[in-house]
Design a protein around this motif. Sequence first.
Motif, PDB file in Angstrom:
ATOM      1  N   PHE A  14       3.746  -3.854   1.204  1.00 62.24           N
ATOM      2  CA  PHE A  14       3.368  -4.527  -0.030  1.00 62.24           C
ATOM      3  C   PHE A  14       2.164  -5.437   0.194  1.00 62.24           C
ATOM      4  O   PHE A  14       1.229  -5.459  -0.617  1.00 62.24           O
ATOM      5  CB  PHE A  14       4.552  -5.344  -0.559  1.00 62.24           C
ATOM      6  N   SER A  15       2.166  -6.189   1.292  1.00 60.83           N
ATOM      7  CA  SER A  15       1.084  -7.136   1.551  1.00 60.83           C
ATOM      8  C   SER A  15      -0.258  -6.434   1.697  1.00 60.83           C
ATOM      9  O   SER A  15      -1.300  -6.991   1.314  1.00 60.83           O
ATOM     10  CB  SER A  15       1.392  -7.963   2.805  1.00 60.83           C
ATOM     11  N   ASP A  16      -0.264  -5.216   2.237  1.00 63.24           N
ATOM     12  CA  ASP A  16      -1.521  -4.472   2.382  1.00 63.24           C
ATOM     13  C   ASP A  16      -2.142  -4.196   1.018  1.00 63.24           C
ATOM     14  O   ASP A  16      -3.355  -4.365   0.826  1.00 63.24           O
ATOM     15  CB  ASP A  16      -1.270  -3.144   3.099  1.00 63.24           C
ATOM     16  N   ILE A  17      -1.318  -3.743   0.084  1.00 61.17           N
ATOM     17  CA  ILE A  17      -1.834  -3.410  -1.249  1.00 61.17           C
ATOM     18  C   ILE A  17      -2.141  -4.679  -2.046  1.00 61.17           C
ATOM     19  O   ILE A  17      -3.156  -4.753  -2.751  1.00 61.17           O
ATOM     20  CB  ILE A  17      -0.832  -2.527  -2.007  1.00 61.17           C
ATOM     21  N   ALA A  18      -1.267  -5.679  -1.929  1.00 59.35           N
ATOM     22  CA  ALA A  18      -1.506  -6.935  -2.650  1.00 59.35           C
ATOM     23  C   ALA A  18      -2.808  -7.586  -2.187  1.00 59.35           C
ATOM     24  O   ALA A  18      -3.600  -8.073  -3.005  1.00 59.35           O
ATOM     25  CB  ALA A  18      -0.325  -7.886  -2.441  1.00 59.35           C
ATOM     26  N   ASP A  19      -3.052  -7.593  -0.879  1.00 59.09           N
ATOM     27  CA  ASP A  19      -4.295  -8.178  -0.356  1.00 59.09           C
ATOM     28  C   ASP A  19      -5.508  -7.387  -0.831  1.00 59.09           C
ATOM     29  O   ASP A  19      -6.546  -7.972  -1.171  1.00 59.09           O
ATOM     30  CB  ASP A  19      -4.260  -8.203   1.171  1.00 59.09           C
ATOM     31  N   LEU A  20      -5.388  -6.061  -0.855  1.00 57.45           N
ATOM     32  CA  LEU A  20      -6.504  -5.239  -1.329  1.00 57.45           C
ATOM     33  C   LEU A  20      -6.790  -5.526  -2.795  1.00 57.45           C
ATOM     34  O   LEU A  20      -7.952  -5.687  -3.192  1.00 57.45           O
ATOM     35  CB  LEU A  20      -6.186  -3.759  -1.110  1.00 57.45           C
ATOM     36  N   PHE A  21      -5.742  -5.591  -3.611  1.00 55.90           N
ATOM     37  CA  PHE A  21      -5.922  -5.910  -5.030  1.00 55.90           C
ATOM     38  C   PHE A  21      -6.666  -7.241  -5.191  1.00 55.90           C
ATOM     39  O   PHE A  21      -7.583  -7.361  -6.005  1.00 55.90           O
ATOM     40  CB  PHE A  21      -4.562  -5.987  -5.732  1.00 55.90           C
ATOM     41  N   LEU A  22      -6.259  -8.237  -4.423  1.00 61.79           N
ATOM     42  CA  LEU A  22      -6.876  -9.559  -4.537  1.00 61.79           C
ATOM     43  C   LEU A  22      -8.340  -9.526  -4.116  1.00 61.79           C
ATOM     44  O   LEU A  22      -9.180 -10.213  -4.715  1.00 61.79           O
ATOM     45  CB  LEU A  22      -6.103 -10.576  -3.691  1.00 61.79           C
TER      46      LEU A  22
END
Length: 203
Positions: A14-22
């Motif tokens: 989840f953190s990989d995608i959340a960081d990319l989104f941000l």
Amino acid sequence: MNNDSSSAENAIEFSDIADLFLRYGSLSSPSFFDGRMVASLTLATDDQDTASDEWLQEICAVLGVEQPHDREDAEVLLGWRSQARHQLADEEMDFEPLLPDELFSVPERAQSLKMWALGFSEVIDEFGIDDSWSAPLREAIEAMAEIGALDLDEGVTDDSESEDDLLALYEHVRVTALTLYLECHPGNPRVYKDDDQSSSQLH
């Protein structure tokens, strides 16, 4: 997905995608789009499956760009999809929705679970309930929609009771997605090829 150490190390979290989104300036919920993606994959057959480049275009539209900024970001986004495809098809049935882990508070995790269920339910609504699906599956899908409509403004706290409720709802979401996949792909636990690699109640 295999349970070897190399697979675990390369897993998209989840953190990989959340960081990319941000990094792209998007405040959209990764869990919502994971729910939509998983629902689409569960319903797809080989000749109906959305191609990898179409998935990339869809998520880039969410991020407000025509294409990923670099190859690494593209690989993360395609890997996200590829991971879900293989988890759904794997005979180990180790599929996991893309949700925040225990480092996040129970209310934050509950909100992400709600968004995942909402995204999943939106795709089911677009597709329509199939009369050939079993009665237990249809009931589970109705319950999924109820999870997506939960009011989480009050009553969800960082306590053991809310955590237990959250885990129960998580398991319902996970099993419902797997059951839908299995009913849409009977007797064929490994439907997908590696095409992604070439273009992947709360109180």
